[in-house]
Design a protein around this motif. Sequence first.
Motif, PDB file in Angstrom:
ATOM      1  N   LYS A 104      41.843  63.519  48.200  1.00 31.20           N
ATOM      2  CA  LYS A 104      40.852  62.677  48.027  1.00 31.20           C
ATOM      3  C   LYS A 104      40.185  62.535  46.737  1.00 31.20           C
ATOM      4  CE  LYS A 104      38.480  63.296  52.766  1.00 31.20           C
ATOM      5  NZ  LYS A 104      37.288  63.872  53.273  1.00 31.20           N
ATOM      6  N   LYS A 128      46.075  63.062  54.014  1.00 32.17           N
ATOM      7  CA  LYS A 128      45.054  62.161  53.709  1.00 32.17           C
ATOM      8  C   LYS A 128      43.618  62.709  53.439  1.00 32.17           C
ATOM      9  CE  LYS A 128      42.577  58.231  56.178  1.00 32.17           C
ATOM     10  NZ  LYS A 128      42.363  57.667  57.444  1.00 32.17           N
ATOM     11  N   ASN A 129      43.344  63.827  54.297  1.00 31.42           N
ATOM     12  CA  ASN A 129      41.887  64.405  54.037  1.00 31.42           C
ATOM     13  C   ASN A 129      41.760  65.765  53.317  1.00 31.42           C
ATOM     14  OD1 ASN A 129      40.531  62.615  55.909  1.00 31.42           O
ATOM     15  ND2 ASN A 129      41.995  63.260  57.317  1.00 31.42           N
ATOM     16  N   ALA A 162      42.862  60.051  44.498  1.00 28.10           N
ATOM     17  CA  ALA A 162      42.971  58.548  45.348  1.00 28.10           C
ATOM     18  C   ALA A 162      43.173  57.699  44.469  1.00 28.10           C
ATOM     19  CB  ALA A 162      41.584  58.338  45.991  1.00 28.10           C
TER      20      ALA A 162
END
Length: 144
Positions: A128, A122-123, A131
């Motif tokens: 990112k 996710k990070n 996305a």
Amino acid sequence: MIEKKASVHWEGPGKTGKGQVSTETGALQNQAYGVAARFADGKGTNPEEILGAAHAACFTMFFAVVCEKAGINVSTIDTTATVRLAKEGEGWKIDRIALAMEATVPGLDQARFMELAETSKKNCPVSKALAAVPEITLDAKLRG
């Protein structure tokens, strides 16, 4: 702030032309790429392969750093990223990236491993940046 560069030189029309891609570090230096390498069995690389390498590398590094910050020592991590290019109308779209990781992390239980892996997916900066990709999956396996 950190900036990294890549460059491309292209010659010829879209479908039959050929290009070369390079990175400032020299990791890629005049690496051939073109439509044949993207849609057929032509020589060279293609944007999806490079994007997959970047995503796998970023995710893996992020996972290792997250573990280190948590006081967890990682032995080995092996990750692949499969980037799918799908037809969309008259064009194409990256509609899925499937990350697959196997890691040897002594003393880490399955639940914590999955938590750290999902956090990393996710990070990490490349996740990112990606996305807009509708589906990014993770198949994470903790090796014994």
